[in-house]
Design a protein around this motif. Structure first.
Motif, PDB file in Angstrom:
ATOM      1  N   PRO A   1       0.711  -1.265  -0.124  1.00 31.53           N
ATOM      2  CA  PRO A   1       0.104  -0.092   0.041  1.00 31.53           C
ATOM      3  C   PRO A   1       0.894   1.301   0.019  1.00 31.53           C
ATOM      4  O   PRO A   1       0.120   2.524  -0.281  1.00 31.53           O
ATOM      5  CB  PRO A   1      -0.885  -0.111   1.269  1.00 31.53           C
ATOM      6  N   GLY A   2       2.069   1.240   0.432  1.00 29.09           N
ATOM      7  CA  GLY A   2       2.857   2.405   0.271  1.00 29.09           C
ATOM      8  C   GLY A   2       2.858   3.122   1.632  1.00 29.09           C
ATOM      9  O   GLY A   2       2.088   2.565   2.475  1.00 29.09           O
ATOM     10  N   ILE A   3       3.858   4.228   1.860  1.00 30.62           N
ATOM     11  CA  ILE A   3       3.623   4.899   3.258  1.00 30.62           C
ATOM     12  C   ILE A   3       3.115   6.289   2.925  1.00 30.62           C
ATOM     13  O   ILE A   3       3.829   7.057   2.135  1.00 30.62           O
ATOM     14  CB  ILE A   3       5.124   4.965   3.531  1.00 30.62           C
ATOM     15  N   PRO A   4       2.039   6.538   3.721  1.00 30.20           N
ATOM     16  CA  PRO A   4       1.447   7.929   3.257  1.00 30.20           C
ATOM     17  C   PRO A   4       1.978   9.063   3.940  1.00 30.20           C
ATOM     18  O   PRO A   4       2.066  10.064   3.298  1.00 30.20           O
ATOM     19  CB  PRO A   4      -0.046   7.674   3.709  1.00 30.20           C
ATOM     20  N   ASP A   5       2.927   8.694   5.046  1.00 28.48           N
ATOM     21  CA  ASP A   5       3.536   9.757   5.529  1.00 28.48           C
ATOM     22  C   ASP A   5       4.844   9.657   6.030  1.00 28.48           C
ATOM     23  O   ASP A   5       4.989   8.876   7.215  1.00 28.48           O
ATOM     24  CB  ASP A   5       2.870  10.342   6.691  1.00 28.48           C
ATOM     25  N   MET A   6       5.839   9.768   4.983  1.00 31.13           N
ATOM     26  CA  MET A   6       6.962   9.472   5.242  1.00 31.13           C
ATOM     27  C   MET A   6       7.696  10.066   6.496  1.00 31.13           C
ATOM     28  O   MET A   6       8.651   9.451   7.208  1.00 31.13           O
ATOM     29  CB  MET A   6       8.022   9.826   3.904  1.00 31.13           C
ATOM     30  N   GLU A   7       7.381  11.182   6.773  1.00 31.16           N
ATOM     31  CA  GLU A   7       8.089  11.889   8.066  1.00 31.16           C
ATOM     32  C   GLU A   7       7.690  11.276   9.357  1.00 31.16           C
ATOM     33  O   GLU A   7       8.419  10.983  10.101  1.00 31.16           O
ATOM     34  CB  GLU A   7       7.622  13.492   8.083  1.00 31.16           C
ATOM     35  N   LEU A   8       6.234  10.832   9.269  1.00 33.59           N
ATOM     36  CA  LEU A   8       5.988  10.189  10.512  1.00 33.59           C
ATOM     37  C   LEU A   8       6.526   8.720  10.527  1.00 33.59           C
ATOM     38  O   LEU A   8       6.896   8.232  11.504  1.00 33.59           O
ATOM     39  CB  LEU A   8       4.286  10.090  10.399  1.00 33.59           C
ATOM     40  N   ALA A   9       6.577   8.015   9.541  1.00 31.82           N
ATOM     41  CA  ALA A   9       7.025   6.710   9.366  1.00 31.82           C
ATOM     42  C   ALA A   9       8.472   6.668   9.643  1.00 31.82           C
ATOM     43  O   ALA A   9       8.710   5.543  10.443  1.00 31.82           O
ATOM     44  CB  ALA A   9       6.803   6.091   8.144  1.00 31.82           C
ATOM     45  N   MET A  10       9.311   7.668   9.738  1.00 31.01           N
ATOM     46  CA  MET A  10      10.555   7.681  10.082  1.00 31.01           C
ATOM     47  C   MET A  10      10.831   8.032  11.476  1.00 31.01           C
ATOM     48  O   MET A  10      12.254   8.060  12.179  1.00 31.01           O
ATOM     49  CB  MET A  10      11.429   8.568   9.026  1.00 31.01           C
TER      50      MET A  10
ATOM     51  N   ARG B   1      19.740   3.909  11.207  1.00 34.23           N
ATOM     52  CA  ARG B   1      20.967   4.118  12.175  1.00 34.23           C
ATOM     53  C   ARG B   1      22.093   2.954  11.759  1.00 34.23           C
ATOM     54  O   ARG B   1      23.208   3.364  12.420  1.00 34.23           O
ATOM     55  CB  ARG B   1      20.600   4.217  13.629  1.00 34.23           C
ATOM     56  N   LEU B   2      21.753   2.234  11.298  1.00 36.83           N
ATOM     57  CA  LEU B   2      22.707   0.757  11.249  1.00 36.83           C
ATOM     58  C   LEU B   2      23.681   0.643  10.079  1.00 36.83           C
ATOM     59  O   LEU B   2      24.444   0.054   9.959  1.00 36.83           O
ATOM     60  CB  LEU B   2      21.963  -0.558  11.385  1.00 36.83           C
ATOM     61  N   VAL B   3      23.014   1.639   9.010  1.00 33.00           N
ATOM     62  CA  VAL B   3      23.958   1.456   7.785  1.00 33.00           C
ATOM     63  C   VAL B   3      24.458   2.953   7.316  1.00 33.00           C
ATOM     64  O   VAL B   3      24.318   3.874   8.145  1.00 33.00           O
ATOM     65  CB  VAL B   3      22.765   1.206   6.854  1.00 33.00           C
ATOM     66  N   ASN B   4      25.361   2.861   6.275  1.00 31.63           N
ATOM     67  CA  ASN B   4      25.738   3.982   6.169  1.00 31.63           C
ATOM     68  C   ASN B   4      25.169   4.958   5.140  1.00 31.63           C
ATOM     69  O   ASN B   4      24.901   6.273   5.103  1.00 31.63           O
ATOM     70  CB  ASN B   4      27.360   3.769   5.271  1.00 31.63           C
ATOM     71  N   ASP B   5      24.197   4.294   4.411  1.00 33.66           N
ATOM     72  CA  ASP B   5      23.662   4.982   3.278  1.00 33.66           C
ATOM     73  C   ASP B   5      21.997   4.286   3.400  1.00 33.66           C
ATOM     74  O   ASP B   5      21.974   3.230   3.240  1.00 33.66           O
ATOM     75  CB  ASP B   5      24.214   4.825   1.859  1.00 33.66           C
ATOM     76  N   PHE B   6      21.191   5.358   3.303  1.00 32.16           N
ATOM     77  CA  PHE B   6      19.817   4.987   3.578  1.00 32.16           C
ATOM     78  C   PHE B   6      18.810   5.654   2.744  1.00 32.16           C
ATOM     79  O   PHE B   6      18.977   6.840   2.848  1.00 32.16           O
ATOM     80  CB  PHE B   6      19.241   4.867   5.031  1.00 32.16           C
ATOM     81  N   GLU B   7      18.144   4.937   1.635  1.00 35.57           N
ATOM     82  CA  GLU B   7      17.107   5.606   0.720  1.00 35.57           C
ATOM     83  C   GLU B   7      15.978   4.957   0.693  1.00 35.57           C
ATOM     84  O   GLU B   7      15.709   3.854   0.851  1.00 35.57           O
ATOM     85  CB  GLU B   7      17.720   5.598  -0.683  1.00 35.57           C
ATOM     86  N   ILE B   8      14.663   5.833   0.876  1.00 39.69           N
ATOM     87  CA  ILE B   8      13.504   4.942   0.781  1.00 39.69           C
ATOM     88  C   ILE B   8      12.537   6.037  -0.320  1.00 39.69           C
ATOM     89  O   ILE B   8      12.744   7.286  -0.470  1.00 39.69           O
ATOM     90  CB  ILE B   8      12.828   5.156   2.087  1.00 39.69           C
ATOM     91  N   ASP B   9      12.004   5.022  -1.119  1.00 39.37           N
ATOM     92  CA  ASP B   9      11.071   5.826  -2.213  1.00 39.37           C
ATOM     93  C   ASP B   9       9.721   4.799  -1.887  1.00 39.37           C
ATOM     94  O   ASP B   9       9.470   3.586  -2.156  1.00 39.37           O
ATOM     95  CB  ASP B   9      11.549   5.416  -3.388  1.00 39.37           C
ATOM     96  N   SER B  10       8.590   5.531  -1.760  1.00 39.33           N
ATOM     97  CA  SER B  10       7.266   4.982  -1.518  1.00 39.33           C
ATOM     98  C   SER B  10       6.080   6.075  -1.621  1.00 39.33           C
ATOM     99  O   SER B  10       6.264   7.412  -1.364  1.00 39.33           O
ATOM    100  CB  SER B  10       7.178   4.551   0.039  1.00 39.33           C
ATOM    101  N   ALA B  11       4.994   5.751  -1.870  1.00 35.55           N
ATOM    102  CA  ALA B  11       3.804   6.683  -2.162  1.00 35.55           C
ATOM    103  C   ALA B  11       2.579   5.518  -2.205  1.00 35.55           C
ATOM    104  O   ALA B  11       2.681   4.269  -2.401  1.00 35.55           O
ATOM    105  CB  ALA B  11       3.702   7.324  -3.380  1.00 35.55           C
ATOM    106  N   PRO B  12       1.354   6.260  -1.484  1.00 35.98           N
ATOM    107  CA  PRO B  12       0.407   5.088  -1.316  1.00 35.98           C
ATOM    108  C   PRO B  12       0.160   4.764  -2.837  1.00 35.98           C
ATOM    109  O   PRO B  12      -0.027   5.386  -3.709  1.00 35.98           O
ATOM    110  CB  PRO B  12      -0.592   6.352  -0.981  1.00 35.98           C
ATOM    111  N   GLY B  13      -0.447   3.424  -2.562  1.00 39.79           N
ATOM    112  CA  GLY B  13      -0.690   2.811  -4.058  1.00 39.79           C
ATOM    113  C   GLY B  13       0.194   2.437  -4.680  1.00 39.79           C
ATOM    114  O   GLY B  13       0.281   1.759  -5.963  1.00 39.79           O
ATOM    115  N   ARG B  14       1.769   2.583  -4.603  1.00 40.54           N
ATOM    116  CA  ARG B  14       2.846   2.327  -5.498  1.00 40.54           C
ATOM    117  C   ARG B  14       3.900   1.558  -4.811  1.00 40.54           C
ATOM    118  O   ARG B  14       4.822   1.209  -5.460  1.00 40.54           O
ATOM    119  CB  ARG B  14       3.521   3.585  -5.839  1.00 40.54           C
TER     120      ARG B  14
END
Length: 126
Positions: free
Chosen positions: A75-84, A103-116
């Motif tokens: 379903p994706g993440i509707p509120d990224m700021e809240l989810a983090m 916090r456990l890794v050197n590089d972290f990227e997340i791409d999400s949107a509702p329905g995607r």
């Protein structure tokens, strides 16, 4: 590799352990990457309805690392700021999966949107 059910989480952890050992990561760095992979693969199953874990050994100059991507069509993440935020959860978890993994890794990227769906990419450098 598929991450569709609970047994796949164990297999993902085992693969990451083997890869970090082959890359000669320190025991601490192995543990950090395995823990992050465990959390993110669990999120993929529980919240994303299953997906995949892609992995690659990467280089940047003289550095070598392990990059993992957890991909789902959920379903994706509707509120990224809240989810983090530490402690926030959309289910019954402790709310440490995304923020803790970051916090456990050197590089972290997340791409999400509702329905995607969601794609979380992490890299740990040796």
């Amino acid at each position: 590799m598929p991450v569709q059910a609970e047994p796949d989480i164990v297999l993902a952890r085992q693969l990451v352990r083997r890869l970090t050992q082959e890359l000669k990561f320190s025991l601490v760095d192995q543990t950090k990457m395995i823990t992050a992979a465990s959390e993110l693969s669990r999120n993929t199953v529980v919240y994303g309805g299953g997906g995949t874990m892609e992995w690659a050994i990467v280089t940047a100059g003289l550095r070598t690392g392990l990059r993992l991507a957890f991909v789902d069509q959920g379903p994706g993440i509707p509120d990224m700021e809240l989810a983090m935020k530490d402690g926030w959860t959309s289910g019954n978890g402790m709310g440490m999966g995304l923020s803790g993994s970051k916090r456990l890794v050197n590089d972290f990227e997340i791409d999400s949107a509702p329905g995607r769906g969601t794609r979380v990419t992490i890299t740990r450098w040796k």
